[in-house]
Each structure stands twice: as C-alpha cells, then as structure tokens.
Motif scaffolding. Structure first.
Motif, short mmCIF file in Angstrom:
data_model
loop_
_atom_site.label_atom_id
_atom_site.label_comp_id
_atom_site.label_asym_id
_atom_site.label_seq_id
_atom_site.Cartn_x
_atom_site.Cartn_y
_atom_site.Cartn_z
N CYS A 125 86.99 -25.88 -39.53
CA CYS A 125 85.55 -25.87 -39.86
C CYS A 125 84.86 -24.56 -39.47
N VAL A 126 85.56 -23.45 -39.58
CA VAL A 126 84.95 -22.15 -39.30
C VAL A 126 85.00 -21.29 -40.55
N THR A 127 83.84 -20.75 -40.92
CA THR A 127 83.74 -19.84 -42.06
C THR A 127 83.13 -18.54 -41.59
N ILE A 128 83.77 -17.44 -41.95
CA ILE A 128 83.26 -16.11 -41.57
C ILE A 128 82.88 -15.37 -42.85
N ARG A 129 81.59 -15.12 -43.02
CA ARG A 129 81.11 -14.37 -44.18
C ARG A 129 81.16 -12.88 -43.85
N GLN A 130 81.90 -12.16 -44.66
CA GLN A 130 82.13 -10.75 -44.38
C GLN A 130 81.35 -9.86 -45.35
N THR A 131 80.69 -8.87 -44.79
CA THR A 131 80.05 -7.81 -45.58
C THR A 131 80.56 -6.49 -45.04
N LEU A 132 81.51 -5.90 -45.75
CA LEU A 132 82.17 -4.68 -45.28
C LEU A 132 81.86 -3.52 -46.21
N GLU A 133 81.23 -2.49 -45.67
CA GLU A 133 80.91 -1.29 -46.43
C GLU A 133 81.49 -0.09 -45.69
N ILE A 134 82.77 0.15 -45.95
CA ILE A 134 83.49 1.23 -45.27
C ILE A 134 84.15 2.09 -46.36
N PRO A 135 83.39 3.01 -46.95
CA PRO A 135 83.91 3.75 -48.11
C PRO A 135 85.02 4.76 -47.80
N GLY A 136 85.07 5.27 -46.57
CA GLY A 136 86.06 6.30 -46.26
C GLY A 136 86.74 6.06 -44.93
N ALA A 137 87.37 7.10 -44.42
CA ALA A 137 88.08 7.00 -43.15
C ALA A 137 87.10 6.96 -41.98
N VAL A 138 87.49 6.25 -40.95
CA VAL A 138 86.69 6.15 -39.72
C VAL A 138 87.53 6.66 -38.56
N ALA A 172 83.14 -19.95 -30.31
CA ALA A 172 83.00 -20.80 -29.12
C ALA A 172 81.57 -21.29 -28.93
N HIS A 173 80.58 -20.45 -29.25
CA HIS A 173 79.19 -20.78 -28.93
C HIS A 173 78.32 -21.06 -30.15
N GLY A 174 78.87 -20.87 -31.35
CA GLY A 174 78.08 -21.10 -32.55
C GLY A 174 77.99 -22.57 -32.94
N SER A 175 77.03 -22.88 -33.79
CA SER A 175 76.88 -24.26 -34.28
C SER A 175 78.04 -24.61 -35.21
N PRO A 176 78.71 -25.73 -34.99
CA PRO A 176 79.85 -26.12 -35.85
C PRO A 176 79.43 -26.26 -37.31
N GLY A 177 80.25 -25.73 -38.19
CA GLY A 177 80.00 -25.85 -39.62
C GLY A 177 79.06 -24.81 -40.20
N VAL A 178 78.38 -24.04 -39.35
CA VAL A 178 77.47 -23.00 -39.83
C VAL A 178 78.23 -21.67 -39.88
N PRO A 179 78.22 -20.98 -41.04
CA PRO A 179 79.00 -19.74 -41.17
C PRO A 179 78.61 -18.68 -40.14
N ILE A 180 79.61 -17.89 -39.75
CA ILE A 180 79.41 -16.73 -38.90
C ILE A 180 79.34 -15.50 -39.79
N ASP A 181 78.36 -14.63 -39.55
CA ASP A 181 78.19 -13.43 -40.37
C ASP A 181 78.81 -12.23 -39.67
N LEU A 182 79.73 -11.57 -40.35
CA LEU A 182 80.37 -10.35 -39.86
C LEU A 182 80.01 -9.22 -40.80
N THR A 183 79.28 -8.24 -40.29
CA THR A 183 78.83 -7.12 -41.11
C THR A 183 79.32 -5.81 -40.50
#
Length: 348
Positions: free
Chosen positions: A225-238, A258-269
C-alpha cells in the motif's frame, strides 16, 4: 659566591615545581612555596613531618623502597607516587632525589595532568579498537547472512507463489531492506564517531534518474500500500557521489513510509538546474512541531512516542544530513497542514 647564592635562592622561591630537603628520617626540613601551590599545604603544615604522612596508602611501600635507595647514597630518578592535597584529593608527583651529606635534596614535578592525558589517549585508543571491531562485525558477521537471506527472497519471488506466499516474501524483503539501512547507518555513525567524517567521491553521473527510480520501485515493491509519485527533471550529468546520494533518497523515502499516512502517495521530486540539484520528499501525516523540527537531524532522535513506535534507531536523518553536508549542500524540513517535506539542495 654571593651572586650564586642569590640565584639559587631566587630559583627556590619562584620555581613552579616543588623543591624540598629531607633528613635521614624522611622528614621535611625545608620546602619552597611551590608545595603550597601544588598541594595546598602551608610550609608549617609539612615542616618536620615524615613524607609517609602525605602518601597514598598504595604508594607507601614503593616510596619507602625508593627512600632506602637514597639512604644508600644512590640517587632516585623519576620516581612517581601520589601525595594527598589539602583538599583531600591526590596528585601524582615525579621525584628526583640526590643525597648530599646528611640530607637529601629533591626536585619534584606535578605530573597529574600528564597522567590524565595519557589515560585519555589510552581510553580513546581502546574505544577506537572497539569501534573497529564493531565495524568488522557489522561489515561481515551481519551483512553476510543478510545478503544470503536477501538473495533467497529474490530467488523465491521469481517463482510462482500463492497470495499468502507473495505477502510473506514482500514482508521479508521489506525487513531485509530495513536491516540493510540500519547496518549502513550504524557503520556511518561509527565512522563519524571515529572522527573521519563521511567521505564522498564525486563523479559525473548520467543515470541518476534511473538510480532514483530503482530505489523508489524497490521500496514500493517491498512495502504494501505504498505509492511513490516521481517527478524527475535531470536533463544532463550531475556531479555527485551517486551511491551516497541514493542513501539519502532511500533514507528519506523510508522515513516517509514510516511516518506517512497509509494509502496516501509519497511525492518524490528531483530537478537539476543551473548547477544545483534539488531533491524533495513529501508525505501526508501527523504534523511535526517546531521543537521537533529543530532537533530532527540529531543522532538517535526518534521524535514523539508515536513516531518512535515505528522502529529504527533514529539515525537515518542524521546520516542524510552528514552526507548532504559532505556535498557542501543543505537539508531542511518543513511541516504544515499535515504535509511534511524534506528538501535537499547540493551543488552539482
């Protein structure tokens, strides 16, 4: 001759080290002012009294043996014993004593601070050895069986399983991943305690997005029941230490799970722009007070009782902060209206 006597008198009076004259019965017949500075006794307190009156009980016999040596006409060099001070504590003294006629002339040095420094160094060396042994245990004795278990779970996951079997394997995978994180965090803490800090190795990384996606996918797969919404904007080398940065991503995502509300997506940007890499992980859940936010990145901090019940050692965020600092970056946390966000910014 007169000048030499004046010099000797001046040295006796101003020397920071105690000087004294003992008779053949071991009694003090003359003492310079330094004795009062070192031990707190006045000249009247000590004159006419035997040296044994001031000794630590455990040093009486060795001191009497040294005094027998000087009675035979042999000088005593760098003999150490403990003398009781006026305050009741004991000071370590190092003696040089030479016979001259019926008296014995002594120059004494207070070596108490030297003893303490040496003890401190020995204690630090012993602690360092213990930490090295601890690292060896973590690095081999714990990691080896954990690696075998992880490999076994992956192998079984590729085979057909019942719904119950898949649930068990998912839980085992999550537990294995959590144990790996705990071991890595403990090893990093041990290195930090040794004073070496976290060492990073920067390189031009062209597949940062793929690495981040892999971390997020592993966490989603291992946790129900964990969903991670990803927004990745990495056009070149880092330019960064990719493995260390993945450790930050993993720890922040694990914290959100561990601390987020169950069933609510986690946002990774994650976005890379103008030589700066900005990474944020946000989750919904109980708000964090400002007092807690101020100490969030300290070692072994586990927040409120409810937060502590989620397990862990309270090292993940501390290790994240150390890795980010090693990149000359910053890490901040905010919590408003039930939404908690961790934001990392590093040059790269």
């Amino acid at each position: 001759m007169r000048d030499e006597q004046d010099v000797a008198t001046a040295i006796w009076r101003v020397s920071p080290d105690p000087m004294c004259i003992l008779d053949r019965q071991g009694r003090f017949v003359a003492l310079n002012p330094a004795w009062h500075t070192v031990l707190g006794w006045t000249e009247q307190d000590m004159l006419g009294r035997a040296y044994q009156d001031f000794l630590h009980p455990n040093d009486v016999k060795p001191s009497e043996k040294a005094f027998e040596q000087v009675l035979r006409g042999e000088p005593v060099l760098r003999f150490e014993n403990r003398y009781k001070s006026a305050s009741g504590s004991f000071r370590w003294l190092s003696w040089v004593c030479v016979p001259e006629g019926d008296n014995f002339y002594s120059a004494v040095r207070d070596v108490t601070d030297d003893k303490r420094r040496k003890k401190r160094i020995k204690d630090q060396e012993r602690e360092a050895r213990l930490r090295e042994q601890f690292l060896a245990i973590l690095g081999h004795d714990l990691r080896s069986p954990l690696a075998s278990m992880t490999s076994g779970v992956r192998l079984l996951s590729k085979q057909d399983q019942t719904e119950q079997g898949r649930t068990i394997l998912r839980n085992m995978s999550a537990s294995s991943r959590r144990m790996t994180e705990l071991i890595n965090n403990l090893m990093d803490l041990a290195r930090l305690q040794l004073g070496g800090g976290i060492v990073i190795e920067r390189a031009q990384v062209t597949d940062l997005a793929e690495r981040i996606t892999q971390i997020a996918t592993e966490i989603e797969t291992a946790t129900e029941c964990v969903t991670i919404r990803q927004t990745l904007e990495i056009p070149g080398a880092v330019e960064c230490d990719a493995p260390r940065l993945m450790q930050v991503v993993s720890n922040l995502l694990a914290n959100a799970v561990a601390h987020g509300s169950p069933g609510v997506p986690i946002d990774l940007t994650v976005r890379h722009d103008k030589g700066r890499l900005i990474l944020s992980v946000c989750n919904m859940g109980k708000p964090i007070s400002q007092k807690t936010l101020d100490t969030l990145f300290e070692p072994f901090f586990k927040g409120t009782r409810d937060q502590a019940e989620n397990g862990g050692l309270g090292l993940g965020l501390y290790i994240c902060a150390q890795i980010v600092t090693a990149h000359n970056g910053t890490i901040d946390a905010t919590s408003q209206d039930g939404r908690t966000c961790f934001t990392v910014e590093i040059p790269g």
